[in-house]
Design a protein around this motif. Sequence first.
Motif, PDB file in Angstrom:
ATOM      1  N   HIS A  27       4.783  11.026   1.339  1.00 54.67           N
ATOM      2  CA  HIS A  27       3.399  11.471   1.544  1.00 54.67           C
ATOM      3  C   HIS A  27       2.599  10.311   2.151  1.00 54.67           C
ATOM      4  CE1 HIS A  27       4.026  15.200  -0.610  1.00 54.67           C
ATOM      5  NE2 HIS A  27       4.605  14.512  -1.590  1.00 54.67           N
ATOM      6  N   TRP A  28       2.238  10.472   3.393  1.00 50.54           N
ATOM      7  CA  TRP A  28       1.541   9.416   4.129  1.00 50.54           C
ATOM      8  C   TRP A  28       0.081   9.333   3.680  1.00 50.54           C
ATOM      9  CZ3 TRP A  28       3.844   6.965   8.652  1.00 50.54           C
ATOM     10  CH2 TRP A  28       5.150   7.396   8.899  1.00 50.54           C
ATOM     11  N   GLN A  29      -0.326   8.139   3.276  1.00 47.83           N
ATOM     12  CA  GLN A  29      -1.737   7.878   2.969  1.00 47.83           C
ATOM     13  C   GLN A  29      -2.291   7.033   4.111  1.00 47.83           C
ATOM     14  OE1 GLN A  29      -3.347   9.184   0.347  1.00 47.83           O
ATOM     15  NE2 GLN A  29      -1.487  10.203  -0.362  1.00 47.83           N
ATOM     16  N   LEU A  30      -2.785   7.707   5.135  1.00 44.90           N
ATOM     17  CA  LEU A  30      -3.166   7.011   6.360  1.00 44.90           C
ATOM     18  C   LEU A  30      -4.627   6.567   6.324  1.00 44.90           C
ATOM     19  CD1 LEU A  30      -1.364   9.257   8.997  1.00 44.90           C
ATOM     20  CD2 LEU A  30      -0.627   7.054   8.099  1.00 44.90           C
ATOM     21  N   SER A  31      -4.871   5.371   6.815  1.00 45.23           N
ATOM     22  CA  SER A  31      -6.213   4.816   6.960  1.00 45.23           C
ATOM     23  C   SER A  31      -6.184   3.930   8.195  1.00 45.23           C
ATOM     24  CB  SER A  31      -6.593   3.993   5.731  1.00 45.23           C
ATOM     25  OG  SER A  31      -5.741   2.862   5.602  1.00 45.23           O
ATOM     26  N   VAL A  86      -3.867   1.005   7.628  1.00 42.15           N
ATOM     27  CA  VAL A  86      -2.454   1.379   7.686  1.00 42.15           C
ATOM     28  C   VAL A  86      -2.021   1.575   9.137  1.00 42.15           C
ATOM     29  CG1 VAL A  86      -0.804   3.220   7.142  1.00 42.15           C
ATOM     30  CG2 VAL A  86      -2.334   2.355   5.377  1.00 42.15           C
ATOM     31  N   TYR A  87      -2.868   2.236   9.932  1.00 44.12           N
ATOM     32  CA  TYR A  87      -2.559   2.405  11.356  1.00 44.12           C
ATOM     33  C   TYR A  87      -2.380   1.043  12.034  1.00 44.12           C
ATOM     34  CZ  TYR A  87      -3.469   7.456  11.628  1.00 44.12           C
ATOM     35  OH  TYR A  87      -3.396   8.823  11.484  1.00 44.12           O
ATOM     36  N   HIS A  91       0.818  -1.218   0.000  1.00 47.86           N
ATOM     37  CA  HIS A  91       0.000   0.000   0.000  1.00 47.86           C
ATOM     38  C   HIS A  91       0.853   1.271   0.000  1.00 47.86           C
ATOM     39  CE1 HIS A  91      -3.040  -2.984   1.055  1.00 47.86           C
ATOM     40  NE2 HIS A  91      -3.932  -2.113   0.635  1.00 47.86           N
ATOM     41  N   GLY A  92       2.002   1.204  -0.668  1.00 48.27           N
ATOM     42  CA  GLY A  92       2.717   2.431  -0.995  1.00 48.27           C
ATOM     43  C   GLY A  92       3.894   2.816  -0.136  1.00 48.27           C
TER      44      GLY A  92
END
Length: 303
Positions: free
Chosen positions: A210-214, A217-218, A31-32
């Motif tokens: 660039h954090w793509q937080l969800s 992901v947490y 996921h990146g």
Amino acid sequence: MSKIAKGTLLTLVAGIAWGLSGTSGQYLMVHGFPVLVLTNIRLLIAGVLLVLYMLLTNQKKLFEMLKDREAMMSLVLFALLGLFLNQFAYLKSIYESNAGTATVLQYVCPVGILAYTCLKDWVAPTITEVLSMILAIGGPFLIATHGQLDHLSVTPAGLFWGLFAAFTYALYILIPIQLIKRWGSIPVIGVGMTLAGLALTPFSGILHFHWQLSMEVYLALVGIILVGTILAYTLFLKGTSLVGPVQSSLLAAVEPISAVFFAFLLMHEQFYLLDFIGMFMILSAVVLISIKDLILEKRKGIL
């Protein structure tokens, strides 16, 4: 609960937590999260948390170690050659294959240490040790080829980084032996991880990431840092103090089994019969060495 039962339970939970850690890392990379960025995050956050723990529980020992110039020089070596290289190689192996395969390949390490010891001390290996070496070589071969010499079932990069992770894991074990004897494992690992994380920060790309937080992901970050590093390491140390280092190392072999389970359950990775046979060969090699050491330890206790 008896001392042995408690130690066994703690060590098994630690091994399972380490297995979850690998799958969490695989999820984040899918996921990146680049490998270097994730390596940096894990080292820095886990290191800082362990250092904070030492500040709260035994800051005197921590400051004494930080003032020891010889200890700090050894710590820098350990941070770069042991911690950084091992964490990066392990995550890179997961990225190129999957968490289950990478974790099992890393378990070639104890046999590598055995071979190094035999060569260093110029001592011929026993029959048990020779058998464990054959199994440890044959296992990765079977996983990589599925018995077909003209075809690789694991990418060359995945195989290389998995075996390189085993080599760096040996460095991770061997380099800090004297440091840990003198200062204890938590301050050595904590400061080492912090040093490695700080050294890596300008080069990893974390400052521009660039954090793509969800929520997922947490949870994966919690899995790789808190559960798979802080909690697992603390439980393993406590378990080792109760059942001894040899038996705890044997019990911790549940890690690759749990890594395969979580990779299948959470990442829907596909494994074949020959993969499981190869994994069984590698784990058998580790178990053979551990059982031999356990028998020798008990005999010394009787004598």
